[in-house]
Design an enzyme around this catalytic site. Structure first.
Site, PDB file in Angstrom:
ATOM      1  N   THR A 139      43.470  46.374  41.003  1.00 23.50           N
ATOM      2  CA  THR A 139      44.371  45.784  39.831  1.00 23.50           C
ATOM      3  C   THR A 139      43.707  44.411  39.765  1.00 23.50           C
ATOM      4  OG1 THR A 139      45.585  47.224  40.506  1.00 23.50           O
ATOM      5  CG2 THR A 139      46.266  45.345  39.317  1.00 23.50           C
ATOM      6  N   GLY A 178      47.246  45.408  48.786  1.00 21.84           N
ATOM      7  CA  GLY A 178      48.001  45.270  50.153  1.00 21.84           C
ATOM      8  C   GLY A 178      47.384  45.215  50.340  1.00 21.84           C
ATOM      9  N   GLU A 421      50.755  53.411  40.801  1.00 22.40           N
ATOM     10  CA  GLU A 421      50.447  54.850  40.833  1.00 22.40           C
ATOM     11  C   GLU A 421      50.476  55.599  39.339  1.00 22.40           C
ATOM     12  OE1 GLU A 421      47.865  55.500  42.717  1.00 22.40           O
ATOM     13  OE2 GLU A 421      48.508  54.438  44.415  1.00 22.40           O
TER      14      GLU A 421
END
Lengths: 661, 661
Positions: A139, A178, A421
């Protein structure tokens, strides 16, 4: 034990343990789950300070400490099966993500799937032993759902046999991965591959980002934490800006596509397999919805059993708030939903495992349907759960707002699943695309199989301008099979409506994309109805597997309640399509009230059956023993603002103010 | 300025400033509001660190600092009118509560209303000058909504002419009062008064809790902060346990009831006046709903205008996400709702002021109706706003989850209003009680006036088992007046249904309380329909006041959209009652899509008209200039976890782990 909650347990009409076994998938699985819980919850190495009392940095610090120990202990205990790893992690970091999630869940699996044998030799063991700590950087600040829009570039330089990676704009900065902010020293970066002057689309590159010894960012790497979020305080979601970063050619993951030393690009074969991973992750999300919902219901229902309030009958003691019809009407639909979603999660997981077997034998037949279904169910269950957690929280009154209830943490930990997701609206539209395509196939004379086969009967149901007096009489509102039929017809009618709307728009706009966009509201509505039908059907199917009479009875009541409640919440659809008559809808409202009373004595037992350990719940309001008030006081006294009697701000601002007034 | 958002502003069809004036209540009020904003936002004394980057204790500290300065500056600027004080506070602490809220908003006003002249002499000026910092301690750990259940006791001892205050149980500990934990040195404590062996119910007592000089808790006082919450980090909501605390007889607030030196209790006269305060506070809450909704819509709509995503038309640039029908369908109903609630808030405030004039002349006629209406509208607007903020947040995708969007803070700051000042379900039932009573009066032959007068026509509408073919044809779905009628009939029918249900239950259970409780779902539904009718009606009424053609046009579209959207969301009600036909409901769905397209060009201008200052918004996504991405990066880099490149946890846990694997 609080006497109210003790009485509730005595009044239950079924054996709680038997229902727990059904939820776990068998008594052996319950046993093993409890063994793992004991391993973690009795281990002083995993003890923690309540994260609510910590700063962001301390929360991250504590999570890293626990993750490091988790890895050691899992190897010590020989925990290796994916289900057990998943469960062990869930005990160590209850309902919380952790800094190594992407290393374990994305970096290592991506190597396994996309690295060549040579790359496995170079990267896998170092990563397995945490010399390399990796993340998965896909992303970007300006690009999420629509992957083809990613802007990061990897340009091949045959002179040095290197790729040069760049973040050419603000919007191209990698954002959200993350573990990227502070934890990782390496990232799998998804970038547009350029070689010999052509762009070949997205590929994955292994990019070192921090020095393996000092952990300082490497030259040309701008990396850091993206800042505080609603939740996910344990995770260092990060940003990554690449400034002319050179990596060797061998750092592109080349199991499928390759770039040869001279820069020649060699295409990958088909990539149907990526379907599977998405289905798997989405089935985990559905199960996760059930878990978060189960936690929230456990807290709200136990608390409602020990909380007394108001002058129901003047002169008598204040009643338990669980005796209020409005409280039951808030919570019991969510309790029923938690069971529904738990069974849907089981079904998806089972189906995934079955189909994976087929795929390994080259049979992809069922995958497109499951893929389409998983998108919609992901959206359907996460949206419903998201709203439900907040209903649970607010049903606890003021105390629900205190972090001691755990409900704020549960909410902020869950709500991203509506976005990640696959953003939910996009997911609903994906399912709709499959439904409309299936509908068009039927129109073209094809016979469908599987869960969309109801669209075959397109000729039998028609959208009626007025309710049909004849049809509704056959619906028996006490018969689940009959109600499942009604949900099926609703879905079929809404799919047809959406498909016809697209046709009409197409005649008007002459443009496929505009026609689709101008029908999007109807498409989402059709998807939603389809998913609702599937959930009701799977809940009903599950009842057939349950042997114990008492458990079967209470679950049947729950399923009927879930189904009827869904009708009242969408009564417009059923009336509009002429599937139910006005008297039937009114009768359903009456029946729902009866079912509330019927469920009332089993409410606490039904949440007990989720068997969520107090340490995993971490909620003062949801304690198994019901001793809420004394522990609320004890919890508050431990909070950091009470470490001193007088806050320094008194001496800094308030006392000096007096002399100025 | 971002070119997308500039283009949006050029496309608007109306003069934004004129609409801003309408929202403010006139151009002079807009001018004055901006003057106050300039005073605060340009004052370096009010500069602050982004609270998202601070710990709980630092947030509290910063808020105390700003509150202390706020008091000085307001006196310096001579800001004294309640509206201006309220507005000044809202600029200093944008959308955030602050530690002195209860001192200023409850402690001082309670003295004004309930203290004797002697008590005013002793307490008011010291409190005005912050020698006394007070709070209002009513709610207990076990008792919120149901005041009569409070357990704190104040027992009069004639021997010493003192009251002895006690918290006899855990559940009696005072819990939640703002400013109690750390800030206050004094509390108005609400306790059950005992004298001469009798309990005389709840009364207010002034209890010193901390030493006025050292700020240390006094002997027998156990006081502190109740711990971290979902939000409200700036406020030290506190607990207070009283252990045989003795206060002089003269510390009971005795303007109304008194206890004489020998312990004789003298009753107060009637207490109708307390009605007024509640109405006033609830009208503030309705206005606050509108404000929070306006902020959320401003952020989501501006961001949707600058965010591009997906391959709408292959080969063309990615479209603004505001062009997606699903995005419009998420946001425009909330935009319309923000305007609706703003006008409802204005109406309530105006009506309150008008009626207060009447009351001062002894005329209480309209108060019960406004009191009942304010309860329901408080619940209706806060519930809707609460859900809407989250829709706005999620409509911003991942970035909505970042604190940089401000939406997490907006949500946690708003959501308590569903619970405080009357829990929403209880509020809905209060309004329902008034509606059912009114209905019964009509049945008994009385003619009603005011907003419930529609119940007079009870004979004209009947609950129909099947839709009435004749009636729906008269409804014109493009005519607001006609639609308001339909909402009115829906409310009337649902009130009648609830009232009849109570009758039926009464015959069955022979018990008023059970009959009420067993009808609670229907009662809440009736209240909700009543409030919805009132909102639609007030929005429509407001259009009559608007002279400017262009503004009138866009607001009319918004009102029609709000009204029709409400019908589709509750289509079951309208179909069930036979108020609309199936073809009409289908036509409304089509009309709604047309209205989305019609509103699209004015979307950004409509949020601009709220005129919310960037400093008040504090949102990177909602910036007026639309320059989102570069500021997102800048914001993230300032965040505390980036103050060092390497987090200490690397050296503490991750590096040592390598050698153990």
């Amino acid at each position: 034990m609080n006497p109210d909650i003790m009485k509730e347990r005595q009044n239950a009409t079924f054996d709680v343990e038997k229902l727990t076994n059904i939820l776990d998938g068998g008594p052996e699985k319950t046993k093993r789950r409890r063994e793992i819980e004991t391993l973690v919850f009795n281990d002083p190495d995993f003890e923690e300070e309540d994260p609510n009392f910590l700063s962001r940095s301390e929360r991250y610090d504590q999570a890293v400490r626990k993750s490091a120990r988790m890895i050691l202990k899992m190897r010590e205990y020989g925990i290796g099966h994916p289900d057990e790893i998943y469960f062990f992690k869930k005990c160590v970091h209850p309902s919380r993500p952790e800094p190594l999630d992407l290393h374990l869940g994305m970096f290592l699996p991506t190597l396994l799937n996309q690295a060549t044998p040579e790359q496995m030799d170079r990267f896998f063991m170092p990563a397995w032993n945490l010399n390399i700590i990796g993340t998965y950087a896909q992303t970007e600040m300006g690009h999420g759902t629509h992957l083809r829009g990613l802007e990061t570039t990897a340009t091949y330089d045959p002179a040095t046999q290197e790729f040069v990676l760049n973040s050419p704009t603000f919007s191209s900065i990698k954002w959200w991965p993350g573990g990227l902010g502070k934890t990782s020293n390496c990232a799998i970066v998804i970038a547009q591959l350029y070689t010999q002057g052509n762009c070949h689309g997205l590929h994955a590159f292994i990019v070192p980002i921090r020095d393996f010894n000092t952990h300082e960012p490497l030259p040309g790497i701008v990396v850091g934490d993206i800042g505080p979020k609603f939740g996910y305080s344990e995770v260092d979601n990060g940003f990554l800006k690449l400034e002319n970063i050179r990596i060797p050619r061998e750092n592109m993951l080349m199991k499928h596509a390759t770039v040869e030393p001279d820069g020649t690009y060699v295409k990958p074969p088909s990539s149907k397999l990526t379907y599977g991973t998405m289905v798997f992750i989405r089935s985990l999300i559905v199960g996760n919805s059930a878990l978060f919902l189960a936690k929230s219901c456990t807290i709200a229902i136990r608390y409602s059993a020990v909380r007394h309030q108001s002058d129901f009958r003047p002169g008598e003691p204040e009643p338990q708030i669980l005796d209020y019809q409005t409280q039951q009407y808030k919570l019991f639909p969510l309790l029923a939903m938690a069971y529904a979603f738990a069974f849907v999660g089981q079904y998806m997981n089972d189906t995934y495992n079955r189909i994976t077997g087929d795929i390994n034998q080259g049979d992809f037949t069922e995958m497109p349907e499951l893929h389409a279904l998983s998108a919609g169910l992901k959206a359907f269950t996460t949206w419903a759960t998201n709203a439900a957690i907040e209903v649970c929280r607010m049903s606890c009154g003021g105390h629900g707002y205190s972090c001691s209830s755990a409900l704020p943490d549960i909410y902020v930990g869950f709500t991203p699943s509506c976005t990640y997701e696959g953003e939910n609206t996009v997911m609903m539209l994906q399912t709709a695309r499959y439904l409309v395509k299936s509908y068009q196939q039927v129109k073209a004379g094809k016979q469908l199989s599987g869960i969309v086969s109801y669209l075959n009967e397109a000729e039998h149901w028609r959208v009626q301008p007025q309710p049909v007096a004849a049809r509704p009489t056959v619906v028996d509102i006490n018969d689940l099979a009959s109600l499942v039929e009604v949900y099926k017809l609703r879905a079929a009618i809404l799919v047809e409506m959406a498909a016809k709307n697209i046709q009409q728009e197409l005649q008007r706009t002459k443009n496929q994309e505009d026609a689709w966009n101008n029908s999007a509201i109807d498409l989402v509505r059709a998807s939603d109805a389809h998913c609702h039908y599937v959930v009701v059907k799977l809940f009903t199917d599950k009842l057939g597997e349950i042997g114990d009479t008492a458990v079967h009875s209470v679950l049947s009541t729950l399923a009927l309640f879930y189904t009827l409640h869904g009708i009242t919440q969408n009564s417009g659809d059923f009336l509009q399509a002429g599937l139910l008559s006005v008297p039937q809808v009114m009768l359903i409202s009456v029946r729902i009230k009866e079912l509330l009373s019927q469920l009332r004595p089993n409410a606490v037992a039904l949440v007990d059956a989720f068997d969520i350990h107090d340490k995993s719940l971490n909620s003062v309001l949801g304690r198994y023993d019901g001793n809420v008030y004394e522990h609320l006081f004890e919890w508050a006294r431990r909070s950091p603002l009470n470490s001193t009697e007088v806050h320094e701000s008194f001496h800094k601002y308030l006392k000096p103010l007096r002399s100025k007034l």
